[in-house]
Scaffold this active site. Structure first.
Site, mmCIF file in Angstrom:
data_model
loop_
_atom_site.group_PDB
_atom_site.id
_atom_site.type_symbol
_atom_site.label_atom_id
_atom_site.label_comp_id
_atom_site.label_asym_id
_atom_site.label_seq_id
_atom_site.Cartn_x
_atom_site.Cartn_y
_atom_site.Cartn_z
ATOM 1 N N PRO A 10 -10.033 -15.788 -19.476
ATOM 2 C CA PRO A 10 -8.863 -16.547 -19.917
ATOM 3 C C PRO A 10 -8.392 -16.221 -21.336
ATOM 4 O O PRO A 10 -7.332 -16.652 -21.731
ATOM 5 C CB PRO A 10 -9.342 -18.001 -19.815
ATOM 6 C CG PRO A 10 -10.820 -17.934 -19.989
ATOM 7 C CD PRO A 10 -11.247 -16.628 -19.394
ATOM 8 N N GLY A 11 -9.175 -15.487 -22.130
ATOM 9 C CA GLY A 11 -8.593 -15.037 -23.396
ATOM 10 C C GLY A 11 -9.407 -15.283 -24.649
ATOM 11 O O GLY A 11 -8.897 -15.077 -25.756
ATOM 12 N N TRP A 13 -12.011 -13.591 -25.958
ATOM 13 C CA TRP A 13 -12.218 -12.363 -26.756
ATOM 14 C C TRP A 13 -10.906 -11.985 -27.435
ATOM 15 O O TRP A 13 -10.906 -11.539 -28.587
ATOM 16 C CB TRP A 13 -12.671 -11.200 -25.876
ATOM 17 C CG TRP A 13 -14.106 -11.223 -25.439
ATOM 18 C CD1 TRP A 13 -14.918 -12.313 -25.314
ATOM 19 C CD2 TRP A 13 -14.900 -10.092 -25.059
ATOM 20 N NE1 TRP A 13 -16.164 -11.934 -24.871
ATOM 21 C CE2 TRP A 13 -16.175 -10.587 -24.706
ATOM 22 C CE3 TRP A 13 -14.653 -8.729 -24.969
ATOM 23 C CZ2 TRP A 13 -17.210 -9.747 -24.273
ATOM 24 C CZ3 TRP A 13 -15.673 -7.891 -24.542
ATOM 25 C CH2 TRP A 13 -16.944 -8.400 -24.197
ATOM 26 N N ASP A 39 -5.517 -8.247 -17.570
ATOM 27 C CA ASP A 39 -6.397 -8.864 -16.556
ATOM 28 C C ASP A 39 -5.731 -8.877 -15.186
ATOM 29 O O ASP A 39 -4.507 -8.897 -15.076
ATOM 30 C CB ASP A 39 -6.790 -10.296 -16.939
ATOM 31 C CG ASP A 39 -8.110 -10.701 -16.288
ATOM 32 O OD1 ASP A 39 -9.151 -10.662 -16.980
ATOM 33 O OD2 ASP A 39 -8.123 -11.017 -15.072
ATOM 34 N N ASP A 56 -4.121 -4.533 -12.390
ATOM 35 C CA ASP A 56 -5.416 -3.910 -12.160
ATOM 36 C C ASP A 56 -5.574 -2.803 -13.203
ATOM 37 O O ASP A 56 -4.871 -1.789 -13.134
ATOM 38 C CB ASP A 56 -5.470 -3.332 -10.737
ATOM 39 C CG ASP A 56 -6.785 -2.606 -10.461
ATOM 40 O OD1 ASP A 56 -7.625 -2.492 -11.382
ATOM 41 O OD2 ASP A 56 -6.960 -2.139 -9.321
ATOM 42 N N ASP A 81 -14.716 -6.591 -20.797
ATOM 43 C CA ASP A 81 -15.590 -7.640 -20.262
ATOM 44 C C ASP A 81 -15.277 -7.782 -18.773
ATOM 45 O O ASP A 81 -15.577 -8.801 -18.163
ATOM 46 C CB ASP A 81 -15.311 -8.955 -21.014
ATOM 47 C CG ASP A 81 -16.393 -10.008 -20.806
ATOM 48 O OD1 ASP A 81 -17.527 -9.635 -20.437
ATOM 49 O OD2 ASP A 81 -16.108 -11.211 -21.006
ATOM 50 N N LYS A 121 -18.975 -4.143 -20.833
ATOM 51 C CA LYS A 121 -20.027 -4.950 -20.186
ATOM 52 C C LYS A 121 -20.435 -4.346 -18.854
ATOM 53 O O LYS A 121 -19.591 -3.865 -18.110
ATOM 54 C CB LYS A 121 -19.521 -6.366 -19.932
ATOM 55 C CG LYS A 121 -20.624 -7.188 -19.273
ATOM 56 C CD LYS A 121 -20.328 -8.581 -18.910
ATOM 57 C CE LYS A 121 -19.235 -8.859 -17.947
ATOM 58 N NZ LYS A 121 -18.927 -10.299 -18.017
HETATM 59 C C1 SAM Z 1 -15.940 -12.503 -17.613
HETATM 60 S S1 SAM Z 1 -14.228 -12.515 -17.366
HETATM 61 C C2 SAM Z 1 -13.586 -12.103 -18.927
HETATM 62 C C3 SAM Z 1 -13.666 -13.201 -19.963
HETATM 63 C C4 SAM Z 1 -12.898 -12.825 -21.224
HETATM 64 N N1 SAM Z 1 -13.562 -11.734 -21.939
HETATM 65 C C5 SAM Z 1 -12.711 -13.961 -22.192
HETATM 66 O O1 SAM Z 1 -13.120 -13.844 -23.344
HETATM 67 O O2 SAM Z 1 -12.091 -14.970 -21.834
HETATM 68 C C6 SAM Z 1 -13.985 -11.055 -16.434
HETATM 69 C C7 SAM Z 1 -12.549 -10.751 -16.117
HETATM 70 O O3 SAM Z 1 -12.436 -9.412 -15.608
HETATM 71 C C8 SAM Z 1 -11.267 -9.388 -14.820
HETATM 72 N N2 SAM Z 1 -11.203 -8.154 -14.025
HETATM 73 C C9 SAM Z 1 -12.050 -7.739 -13.062
HETATM 74 N N3 SAM Z 1 -11.621 -6.577 -12.530
HETATM 75 C C10 SAM Z 1 -10.493 -6.229 -13.195
HETATM 76 C C11 SAM Z 1 -9.580 -5.143 -13.096
HETATM 77 N N4 SAM Z 1 -9.740 -4.160 -12.190
HETATM 78 N N5 SAM Z 1 -8.496 -5.120 -13.922
HETATM 79 C C12 SAM Z 1 -8.307 -6.112 -14.831
HETATM 80 N N6 SAM Z 1 -9.136 -7.178 -14.966
HETATM 81 C C13 SAM Z 1 -10.216 -7.239 -14.157
HETATM 82 C C14 SAM Z 1 -11.403 -10.653 -13.991
HETATM 83 O O4 SAM Z 1 -10.163 -11.031 -13.434
HETATM 84 C C15 SAM Z 1 -11.940 -11.650 -15.027
HETATM 85 O O5 SAM Z 1 -10.915 -12.426 -15.580
#
Ligand code: SAM
Length: 172
Positions: A10-11, A13, A39, A56, A81, A121
């Protein structure tokens, strides 16, 4: 500084990055930076960040869009992440997250400045070595880190790659 935050929803970082690079220009004595947050999911606006939600990251279209926002500038830092929805099958989840990490590593070659950094990550597994080796080919320092905030019983680790060495092959 310019930071690209992949898997940003959600944002939190991105909020930290905005503060660090002064992308809101609140510190008049410092240079104003730029943050791009990407995202798959919808993201509510993060003041100071350019949000590319419902994208994506691994698609060529999304990566081109990021480059368009940079207008020919290169980035200082790429963060990832990104994580898939875990299936619970460790080897499968590892395979999926490794593909995301490989995609970020390859994109970093296009978008990072010389000496730039990448933080990515992953969930530990058999292909971790291959990922680290791919990063080590282009970064002066690569290490696997486990921050205190990461649960000890989780397979999550972060690969931190510093001192990117740009090559003639790395074109934008
Ligand atoms: C652990 S969360 C990130 C939390 C974020 N770092 C924060 O500080 O709020 C992982 C995110 O990776 C995104 N994600 C996974 N595969 C993705 C892709 N192919 N392209 C963009 N985002 C992706 C997911 O939708 C999810 O929101």
């Amino acid at each position: 500084m310019t930071v690209i935050d992949c898997g940003a929803a959600p944002g939190s970082w991105s909020q930290v990055a905005v503060k660090h690079v002064n992308s809101l220009g609140q510190d008049k004595s410092a240079l104003q930076g730029f943050v791009i947050s990407v995202d798959l999911q919808y993201m509510v606006p993060v003041p100071g960040a350019t949000i590319l939600s419902d994208r994506d990251f691994t698609s060529a279209k999304c990566q081109k869009e990021i480059l368009n926002h940079l207008r020919g500038q290169l980035a200082d830092v790429v963060l990832s992440d990104m994580a898939p929805n875990a299936t619970g099958v460790k080897s499968l989840d590892h395979d999926i997250i490794i593909k995301l990490c490989m995609s970020v590593t390859d994109f970093s070659r296009v978008v990072l400045k010389d000496s730039g950094s990448l933080l990515c990550k992953l969930w530990q597994g058999q292909d971790q070595r291959q990922l680290v080796d791919r990063m080590a080919a282009r970064f002066g320092q690569v290490k696997v880190v486990k921050p205190l905030a990461s649960r000890k019983d989780s397979a999550e680790v972060f690969v931190l790659a510093k001192d990117f060495k740009r090559d003639k092959e790395d074109e934008t």
